[in-house]
Design a protein around this motif. Structure first.
Motif, PDB file in Angstrom:
ATOM      1  N   GLU A  71       1.000  -1.190  -0.021  1.00  0.00           N
ATOM      2  CA  GLU A  71      -0.195   0.100  -0.098  1.00  0.00           C
ATOM      3  C   GLU A  71       0.585   1.331   0.128  1.00  0.00           C
ATOM      4  O   GLU A  71       1.771   1.373   0.721  1.00  0.00           O
ATOM      5  CB  GLU A  71      -0.895  -0.002   1.134  1.00  0.00           C
ATOM      6  N   GLY A  72       0.637   2.314  -0.669  1.00  0.00           N
ATOM      7  CA  GLY A  72       1.445   3.496  -0.906  1.00  0.00           C
ATOM      8  C   GLY A  72       2.388   3.408  -2.171  1.00  0.00           C
ATOM      9  O   GLY A  72       3.086   4.338  -2.107  1.00  0.00           O
ATOM     10  N   VAL A  73       2.960   2.418  -2.185  1.00  0.00           N
ATOM     11  CA  VAL A  73       3.878   2.085  -3.203  1.00  0.00           C
ATOM     12  C   VAL A  73       3.403   1.446  -4.536  1.00  0.00           C
ATOM     13  O   VAL A  73       3.495   2.075  -5.641  1.00  0.00           O
ATOM     14  CB  VAL A  73       5.145   1.146  -2.858  1.00  0.00           C
ATOM     15  N   HIS A  74       2.540   0.297  -4.498  1.00  0.00           N
ATOM     16  CA  HIS A  74       2.013  -0.146  -5.674  1.00  0.00           C
ATOM     17  C   HIS A  74       0.594  -0.086  -5.761  1.00  0.00           C
ATOM     18  O   HIS A  74      -0.108  -0.312  -6.790  1.00  0.00           O
ATOM     19  CB  HIS A  74       2.294  -1.727  -5.537  1.00  0.00           C
ATOM     20  N   PHE A  75      -0.231   0.431  -5.033  1.00  0.00           N
ATOM     21  CA  PHE A  75      -1.536   0.793  -4.900  1.00  0.00           C
ATOM     22  C   PHE A  75      -1.895   1.839  -3.826  1.00  0.00           C
ATOM     23  O   PHE A  75      -1.249   2.210  -2.809  1.00  0.00           O
ATOM     24  CB  PHE A  75      -2.481  -0.554  -4.811  1.00  0.00           C
ATOM     25  N   ILE A  91      -0.218  -5.021   2.860  1.00  0.00           N
ATOM     26  CA  ILE A  91       0.948  -5.599   2.165  1.00  0.00           C
ATOM     27  C   ILE A  91       0.279  -7.039   1.861  1.00  0.00           C
ATOM     28  O   ILE A  91      -0.233  -7.789   2.455  1.00  0.00           O
ATOM     29  CB  ILE A  91       2.094  -5.910   3.143  1.00  0.00           C
ATOM     30  N   LEU A  92       0.515  -7.370   0.399  1.00  0.00           N
ATOM     31  CA  LEU A  92       0.352  -8.618  -0.088  1.00  0.00           C
ATOM     32  C   LEU A  92       1.609  -9.185  -0.810  1.00  0.00           C
ATOM     33  O   LEU A  92       2.113  -8.399  -1.424  1.00  0.00           O
ATOM     34  CB  LEU A  92      -0.708  -8.249  -1.332  1.00  0.00           C
ATOM     35  N   GLY A 122      14.369 -16.913  -7.279  1.00  0.00           N
ATOM     36  CA  GLY A 122      13.987 -15.694  -7.965  1.00  0.00           C
ATOM     37  C   GLY A 122      13.228 -14.827  -6.827  1.00  0.00           C
ATOM     38  O   GLY A 122      13.500 -15.302  -5.605  1.00  0.00           O
ATOM     39  N   GLY A 123      12.608 -13.893  -7.266  1.00  0.00           N
ATOM     40  CA  GLY A 123      11.835 -13.107  -6.429  1.00  0.00           C
ATOM     41  C   GLY A 123      12.025 -11.505  -6.939  1.00  0.00           C
ATOM     42  O   GLY A 123      12.284 -11.368  -8.033  1.00  0.00           O
ATOM     43  N   ASP A 124      11.901 -10.522  -6.127  1.00  0.00           N
ATOM     44  CA  ASP A 124      11.883  -9.212  -6.378  1.00  0.00           C
ATOM     45  C   ASP A 124      12.297  -8.176  -5.159  1.00  0.00           C
ATOM     46  O   ASP A 124      12.352  -8.626  -4.169  1.00  0.00           O
ATOM     47  CB  ASP A 124      10.400  -8.720  -6.905  1.00  0.00           C
ATOM     48  N   ILE A 125      12.583  -6.925  -5.894  1.00  0.00           N
ATOM     49  CA  ILE A 125      12.984  -6.214  -4.724  1.00  0.00           C
ATOM     50  C   ILE A 125      12.164  -4.952  -5.013  1.00  0.00           C
ATOM     51  O   ILE A 125      12.014  -4.392  -6.278  1.00  0.00           O
ATOM     52  CB  ILE A 125      14.326  -5.662  -4.972  1.00  0.00           C
ATOM     53  N   SER A 126      11.573  -4.246  -4.037  1.00  0.00           N
ATOM     54  CA  SER A 126      10.657  -2.900  -4.189  1.00  0.00           C
ATOM     55  C   SER A 126      11.073  -1.889  -3.133  1.00  0.00           C
ATOM     56  O   SER A 126      11.471  -2.263  -2.117  1.00  0.00           O
ATOM     57  CB  SER A 126       9.329  -3.167  -4.599  1.00  0.00           C
ATOM     58  N   ALA A 127      10.346  -0.569  -3.114  1.00  0.00           N
ATOM     59  CA  ALA A 127      10.455   0.175  -2.067  1.00  0.00           C
ATOM     60  C   ALA A 127       9.445   0.135  -1.349  1.00  0.00           C
ATOM     61  O   ALA A 127       8.056  -0.403  -1.730  1.00  0.00           O
ATOM     62  CB  ALA A 127      10.640   1.625  -2.819  1.00  0.00           C
ATOM     63  N   SER A 128       9.531   0.475  -0.117  1.00  0.00           N
ATOM     64  CA  SER A 128       8.291   0.608   0.615  1.00  0.00           C
ATOM     65  C   SER A 128       8.897   1.323   2.077  1.00  0.00           C
ATOM     66  O   SER A 128       9.924   1.736   2.188  1.00  0.00           O
ATOM     67  CB  SER A 128       8.084  -0.991   1.333  1.00  0.00           C
ATOM     68  N   GLU A 129       7.719   1.875   2.914  1.00  0.00           N
ATOM     69  CA  GLU A 129       8.252   2.538   4.252  1.00  0.00           C
ATOM     70  C   GLU A 129       8.863   1.672   5.110  1.00  0.00           C
ATOM     71  O   GLU A 129       9.806   2.245   5.877  1.00  0.00           O
ATOM     72  CB  GLU A 129       6.693   3.216   4.800  1.00  0.00           C
TER      73      GLU A 129
END
Lengths: 327, 327
Positions: A53-57, A134-135, B124-131
């Motif tokens: 939430e807030g990043v992706h949606f 968060i999902l 595998g997987g991913d990296i992203s931004a969040s608070e």
């Protein structure tokens, strides 16, 4: 009612009841320490994605139904992008204690809708508390023929499976509409050029339905999905295949709705199509002289990334697309 | 340096370089839309878990190395709990833009340490931004014999694989020590009864190493891991098996270190052992008259959940254990 009034165990039980069913290939589903699936003869595909939430949606303009549907779509898109078929879903859901129970159940309705759409089953996961929603999802699939990013050959045509930029334009619209639009309940909103024009854009952004690769798999040499924008993803495909590419501006597929709406929003539709992201269309290459039911946007070259503009001028592509941690 | 100064793509590349290797059974690893694994003859186990900063861990007293290690352990524990062996890991990592790059790399060092410990590979997987820092992992494993929660039979003995309450006591200590303790670098901290006493408790909480079920699998009738506390998890096993249980207070395995430290912290060690949670020990049942190298804590009965106290008095078990969304 909110989640803390119901409690974790009853919530888990409710999900388990709704999603438990006899599934071919499944030995143990929701409710044990791990899910168990039968061995299969085909190679197995695995992908995972997280949405924060807030990043992706933004819950101010995304219903929890749409969120559930999109979470599955985004992961199915990765399975399709390898030439596969999705089979099973694992899910982690976290939300604040005061999260409304109705939103929780609507989220799982969105999940269920997506499971039906793509013929897959929820087989495990967890629920926990957090400050924001968060999902994370993991989708398991099978493939007959695996399509990697690295198979593109010099001389191949470059294809995209559908219109680009619709989702990015949908996001631009939602930022202005600033409230939820329940398209899943056929609710309409009048804005800008009107519902008929904006609804395919909103739908593509809010609850994209992704298209299986079946009619392309036999012909394709390399494939991936477009999530971070055409140019970023095309540059990845080229890097993995150690090739270059030339694309033609006039061949980039853009919908009438995108062009009309972008004009009103004072956005360049081409910018949205090349770098907007979240298209979740397939990007693939196939040898010339094949009949392919997709949009040919260019050709694989020895090296370099170029775009031929409508004016006839050619320029080197400058990457535009979403990057996390970009300042 | 922080993550936004480096950027998503170089971070992903760094992870890919560090973790890419030829692995039997793996067709496509990190770097494509999905990972691809070869078909196997054994049933496949799948589990997923999410860890959220402020809910599941506190960066004020957990190093990112410990976090990475524990994330893998927690998921491996679920695979072990079904009688399986872990093979592959998928990972989602999200952190604030100003997250320190060194912490990021230390996190992946912790992951790597765990991969070696448990013989599995990151695919595998991913990296992203969040608070906040948010982690989710999916572990894929194989099993020869699957051990469900539902197999317990009346008359079976109930076993746990190791000491209970150490982790919960470790958490109590960390809440008082209030700073990171780099046990992975053999750093010590003197507190309460001293390093020798508290270190096994801290280690069990900060970077638990879970023990494979191999020596129990042939004998066990039902199995699960203890993550939410013995009593909560035992009640789940009983519900799934449609049986009851009687356990003996004097048989609950508690370490000397737990007893000594709990006393100083003015906590009841039995409370920590029965309901503290995060033990990540195996809880299982096996027919009587078997030689089992584990602690027998009770017996499966027709119905009810009872505990026989040291005094000889018997009482009905009141569930104590962690529940998300509990008020």
């Amino acid at each position: 009612m909110n989640l803390s009034e119901v409690g974790e165990i009853p919530l888990l039980e409710a999900v388990r009841k709704k999603f438990s069913r006899t599934v071919p290939g499944l030995v143990v589903g929701i409710g044990d320490d791990a899910a168990v699936i039968k061995p299969s003869k085909a190679p197995m595909l695995l992908t995972t994605d997280m949405m924060v939430e807030g990043v992706h949606f933004d819950l101010r303009w995304t219903t929890s139904f749409q969120l559930g549907f999109k979470l599955v779509s985004v992961n199915v898109s990765d399975i399709y992008a390898m030439g596969g078929r999705p089979r099973f879903l694992l899910l982690n859901f976290a939300a604040p204690k005061d999260f409304d129970t109705e939103l929780f159940h609507n989220f799982f309705k969105g999940i269920r809708k997506a499971l039906k759409t793509y013929s897959l089953d929820l087989i495990g996961g967890d629920i926990s508390a957090s400050e924001k929603v968060i999902l994370s999802a993991t989708v398991i699939g099978h493939a007959r023929k695996i399509l990697r990013r690295s198979g593109a050959q010099v001389g191949d045509c470059v294809y995209v499976s559908g219109y680009l930029g619709n989702s990015a334009c949908g996001l631009q619209l939602m930022r202005r509409i600033k409230r939820t639009v329940e398209i899943e309940k056929n609710k309409r909103v009048e804005y800008g050029p009107g519902w008929k024009v904006i609804s395919p854009l909103l739908r593509r952004y809010l609850m994209p339905e992704v298209v299986p690769p079946d009619k392309f798999t036999d012909k394709a040499t390399a494939m991936m999905d477009i999530s971070d924008g055409l140019l970023v993803d095309l540059s990845r495909l080229c890097r993995e295949s150690r090739v270059g590419v030339t694309i033609y501006e006039e061949s980039i597929p853009m919908s009438r709705e995108l062009k009309e709406t972008a004009k009103l929003l004072k956005k360049d539709p081409l910018d949205l199509a090349l770098g907007g992201g979240e298209d979740y269309e397939l990007l693939f290459t196939a040898p010339e002289n094949q009949r392919v039911d997709a949009f040919c946007i260019g050709m694989i070259m020895e090296s370099g990334m170029k775009i031929v503009h409508k004016t006839g001028k050619t320029s080197t592509i400058v990457i535009k697309g979403y990057q996390h941690f970009a300042v």
